[in-house]
Scaffold this motif. Structure first.
Motif, PDB file in Angstrom:
ATOM      1  N   TYR A   1      19.049   1.345   3.610  1.00 36.62           N
ATOM      2  CA  TYR A   1      19.255  -0.098   3.696  1.00 36.62           C
ATOM      3  C   TYR A   1      20.161  -0.605   2.580  1.00 36.62           C
ATOM      4  CZ  TYR A   1      15.469  -0.647   7.154  1.00 36.62           C
ATOM      5  OH  TYR A   1      14.687  -0.595   8.269  1.00 36.62           O
ATOM      6  N   TYR A   2      20.280   0.150   1.507  1.00 37.93           N
ATOM      7  CA  TYR A   2      21.115  -0.288   0.392  1.00 37.93           C
ATOM      8  C   TYR A   2      22.581  -0.467   0.798  1.00 37.93           C
ATOM      9  CZ  TYR A   2      21.345   4.849   0.301  1.00 37.93           C
ATOM     10  OH  TYR A   2      21.442   6.169   0.663  1.00 37.93           O
ATOM     11  N   ALA A   3      22.939   0.074   1.941  1.00 35.68           N
ATOM     12  CA  ALA A   3      24.319  -0.076   2.414  1.00 35.68           C
ATOM     13  C   ALA A   3      24.609  -1.487   2.917  1.00 35.68           C
ATOM     14  CB  ALA A   3      24.614   0.933   3.516  1.00 35.68           C
ATOM     15  N   VAL A   4      23.549  -2.238   3.264  1.00 35.29           N
ATOM     16  CA  VAL A   4      23.766  -3.585   3.814  1.00 35.29           C
ATOM     17  C   VAL A   4      23.083  -4.687   2.998  1.00 35.29           C
ATOM     18  CG1 VAL A   4      24.168  -2.797   6.164  1.00 35.29           C
ATOM     19  CG2 VAL A   4      21.837  -3.318   5.423  1.00 35.29           C
TER      20      VAL A   4
ATOM     21  N   TYR B   1      19.786  -5.620  -2.986  1.00 35.48           N
ATOM     22  CA  TYR B   1      18.845  -6.097  -4.001  1.00 35.48           C
ATOM     23  C   TYR B   1      17.401  -5.707  -3.667  1.00 35.48           C
ATOM     24  CZ  TYR B   1      22.813  -8.680  -5.745  1.00 35.48           C
ATOM     25  OH  TYR B   1      24.050  -9.005  -6.242  1.00 35.48           O
ATOM     26  N   HIS B   2      16.728  -5.163  -4.659  1.00 33.60           N
ATOM     27  CA  HIS B   2      15.336  -4.737  -4.490  1.00 33.60           C
ATOM     28  C   HIS B   2      14.502  -5.281  -5.640  1.00 33.60           C
ATOM     29  CE1 HIS B   2      11.847  -2.084  -5.173  1.00 33.60           C
ATOM     30  NE2 HIS B   2      11.790  -2.100  -3.851  1.00 33.60           N
ATOM     31  N   ALA B   3      13.458  -6.033  -5.311  1.00 32.45           N
ATOM     32  CA  ALA B   3      12.538  -6.573  -6.316  1.00 32.45           C
ATOM     33  C   ALA B   3      11.184  -5.889  -6.162  1.00 32.45           C
ATOM     34  CB  ALA B   3      12.392  -8.084  -6.149  1.00 32.45           C
ATOM     35  N   ASN B   4      10.778  -5.168  -7.205  1.00 29.43           N
ATOM     36  CA  ASN B   4       9.534  -4.387  -7.105  1.00 29.43           C
ATOM     37  C   ASN B   4       8.325  -5.242  -7.464  1.00 29.43           C
ATOM     38  OD1 ASN B   4      10.399  -4.476  -9.793  1.00 29.43           O
ATOM     39  ND2 ASN B   4       9.380  -2.563 -10.337  1.00 29.43           N
TER      40      ASN B   4
ATOM     41  N   GLN C   1       9.107   7.911  -6.891  1.00 29.21           N
ATOM     42  CA  GLN C   1      10.000   7.984  -8.046  1.00 29.21           C
ATOM     43  C   GLN C   1      11.397   8.430  -7.635  1.00 29.21           C
ATOM     44  OE1 GLN C   1       9.334   6.810 -11.180  1.00 29.21           O
ATOM     45  NE2 GLN C   1      11.563   7.109 -11.311  1.00 29.21           N
ATOM     46  N   THR C   2      11.455   9.340  -6.678  1.00 33.08           N
ATOM     47  CA  THR C   2      12.766   9.731  -6.141  1.00 33.08           C
ATOM     48  C   THR C   2      13.468   8.529  -5.523  1.00 33.08           C
ATOM     49  OG1 THR C   2      12.014  11.988  -5.704  1.00 33.08           O
ATOM     50  CG2 THR C   2      13.941  11.227  -4.476  1.00 33.08           C
ATOM     51  N   GLY C   3      12.698   7.689  -4.827  1.00 32.97           N
ATOM     52  CA  GLY C   3      13.257   6.488  -4.227  1.00 32.97           C
ATOM     53  C   GLY C   3      13.825   5.533  -5.267  1.00 32.97           C
ATOM     54  N   VAL C   4      13.115   5.380  -6.385  1.00 35.46           N
ATOM     55  CA  VAL C   4      13.605   4.533  -7.477  1.00 35.46           C
ATOM     56  C   VAL C   4      14.959   5.050  -7.968  1.00 35.46           C
ATOM     57  CG1 VAL C   4      13.197   3.782  -9.848  1.00 35.46           C
ATOM     58  CG2 VAL C   4      11.308   3.814  -8.211  1.00 35.46           C
TER      59      VAL C   4
ATOM     60  N   LYS D   1      18.634   3.077  -7.685  1.00 34.74           N
ATOM     61  CA  LYS D   1      19.423   2.745  -8.870  1.00 34.74           C
ATOM     62  C   LYS D   1      20.800   3.401  -8.838  1.00 34.74           C
ATOM     63  CE  LYS D   1      15.545   1.765 -11.955  1.00 34.74           C
ATOM     64  NZ  LYS D   1      14.811   2.161 -13.188  1.00 34.74           N
ATOM     65  N   GLU D   2      20.880   4.571  -8.214  1.00 34.23           N
ATOM     66  CA  GLU D   2      22.166   5.250  -8.101  1.00 34.23           C
ATOM     67  C   GLU D   2      23.046   4.611  -7.031  1.00 34.23           C
ATOM     68  OE1 GLU D   2      24.019   9.472  -6.472  1.00 34.23           O
ATOM     69  OE2 GLU D   2      21.872   9.333  -6.894  1.00 34.23           O
ATOM     70  N   LYS D   3      22.468   4.342  -5.866  1.00 32.00           N
ATOM     71  CA  LYS D   3      23.260   3.860  -4.731  1.00 32.00           C
ATOM     72  C   LYS D   3      23.563   2.369  -4.810  1.00 32.00           C
ATOM     73  CE  LYS D   3      23.273   7.860  -2.586  1.00 32.00           C
ATOM     74  NZ  LYS D   3      24.528   8.630  -2.394  1.00 32.00           N
ATOM     75  N   ALA D   4      22.570   1.582  -5.254  1.00 30.04           N
ATOM     76  CA  ALA D   4      22.752   0.133  -5.278  1.00 30.04           C
ATOM     77  C   ALA D   4      23.198  -0.377  -6.651  1.00 30.04           C
ATOM     78  CB  ALA D   4      21.468  -0.564  -4.851  1.00 30.04           C
TER      79      ALA D   4
END
Length: 331
Positions: free
Chosen positions: A216-219, A222-225, A273-276, A280-283
């Motif tokens: 989803y980071y392609a579209v 922003y992610h708020a945890n 943690q992999t998702g985090v 951070k890398e992609k977005a």
């Protein structure tokens, strides 16, 4: 002599093997891909095959290959699909009590959520809620903390005002969105990405690992945890299929459904943690780390929303009280 020959002929004819030796197929369906639900299908299936010496063979169908979530649930009820795993919130149409785990700020973290939902009294009752409607729960696992994916940054409740946010399918979730001035939009998972691309949605309330596996980071970067509630997944099997199994295989299904819980907990935490790291890398600058004050603002807005819903939806107050008592005892 004729009788003797007839006996020889009968002896020579092949006999049908006993039902137990014929084998049984378990098609395990889920809407997601390469996440803990997909992993559950694989591990639960492997455990069953080993426990039953191959009498139960599993076929795994991730990413909605067997249809949308409502169609998969209907398939399990009808017996055309043997197993489905997904958030219990999608079962509110079967029984409204399935939404109780959506209550905000019920759990303090992943380990706490795992401990509470594995409480024997709660789990024994929760897994059989839909047994009379063709679904038998066999597993209940933690998926991950809920958060917000949005097209514009969200750092506090006011940033959600006027936004259209995809939610699962429960009154508690839509009430949470209304509380912050947003509109909760229930939507099948397969429609979410196109809706984000077309601007029909401003954001999604779900788990980070859903956002990363479907890119989803392609579209919307922003992610708020917020971690305002914990998403869980219930593993279900068709009651019709389960009842058709020999007693020993039936017991194996029930036993292995719970036995897989512990090993999936560590897998889930590592996967999150992999998702985090992926986000951070992609977005890049799309990861919004909330301050304690911002978290407190969300809590002030959302905590207690479930009690308001319980006043309107019969049957869920007892379950919310039970969960809160278990959560308090497990701290």
């Amino acid at each position: 002599m004729a009788f003797a020959l007839a006996g020889l002929v009968l002896l020579a004819l092949p006999t049908a093997p006993p039902a137990e030796a014929q084998g049984f197929t378990l098609k395990c369906a889920t809407a997601t891909l390469n996440d803990v639900q997909h992993e559950w299908c694989k591990r639960f299936g492997a455990r069953l095959e080993k426990r039953t010496n191959g009498q139960v063979k599993t076929q795994v169908f991730p990413a909605g290959q067997l249809g949308s979530i409502p169609r998969m649930i209907e398939g399990v009820q009808a017996g055309t699909i043997e197993a489905w795993i997904g958030p219990p919130e999608f079962l509110v149409g079967v029984d409204p009590r399935f939404q109780v785990l959506t209550a905000p700020y019920l759990f303090e973290g992943t380990d706490h959520a795992h401990k509470v939902i594995n409480d024997r009294e709660f789990l024994d009752r929760f897994l059989v809620l839909a047994e009379g409607k063709g679904l038998r729960g066999v597993s209940l696992i933690v998926y991950g903390p809920a958060s917000f994916l949005t097209r514009t940054p969200v750092r506090g409740p006011d940033d959600l005002k006027g936004k259209k946010i995809r939610v699962l399918a429960t009154p508690i979730e839509t009430a949470m969105m209304a509380q912050v001035g947003a509109t909760g939009v229930p939507m099948p998972l397969g429609e979410v990405l196109p809706a984000l691309q077309q601007g029909a949605l401003d954001g999604v309330q779900s788990a980070l690992t859903v956002f990363t596996t479907f890119k989803y980071y392609a579209v919307a970067k922003y992610h708020a945890n917020t971690n305002h509630y914990f998403i869980t997944s219930i593993g279900t099997v068709s009651k019709r299929w389960l009842d058709g199994l020999p007693a020993d295989l039936r017991q194996a299904v029930l036993d292995e459904g719970r036995a897989v819980h512990a090993e999936l907990l560590d897998w889930t935490k590592s996967f999150y943690q992999t998702g985090v790291n992926v986000w951070k890398e992609k977005a890049r600058d799309g990861w919004v780390e909330l301050t304690p004050e911002q978290r407190a603002a969300f809590r002030t807005k959302l905590e207690g929303v479930d009690a308001t819903v319980a006043d309107k939806v019969p049957g869920i107050k007892e379950w919310l009280d039970l969960l809160r008592a278990k959560a308090k005892a497990s701290r």
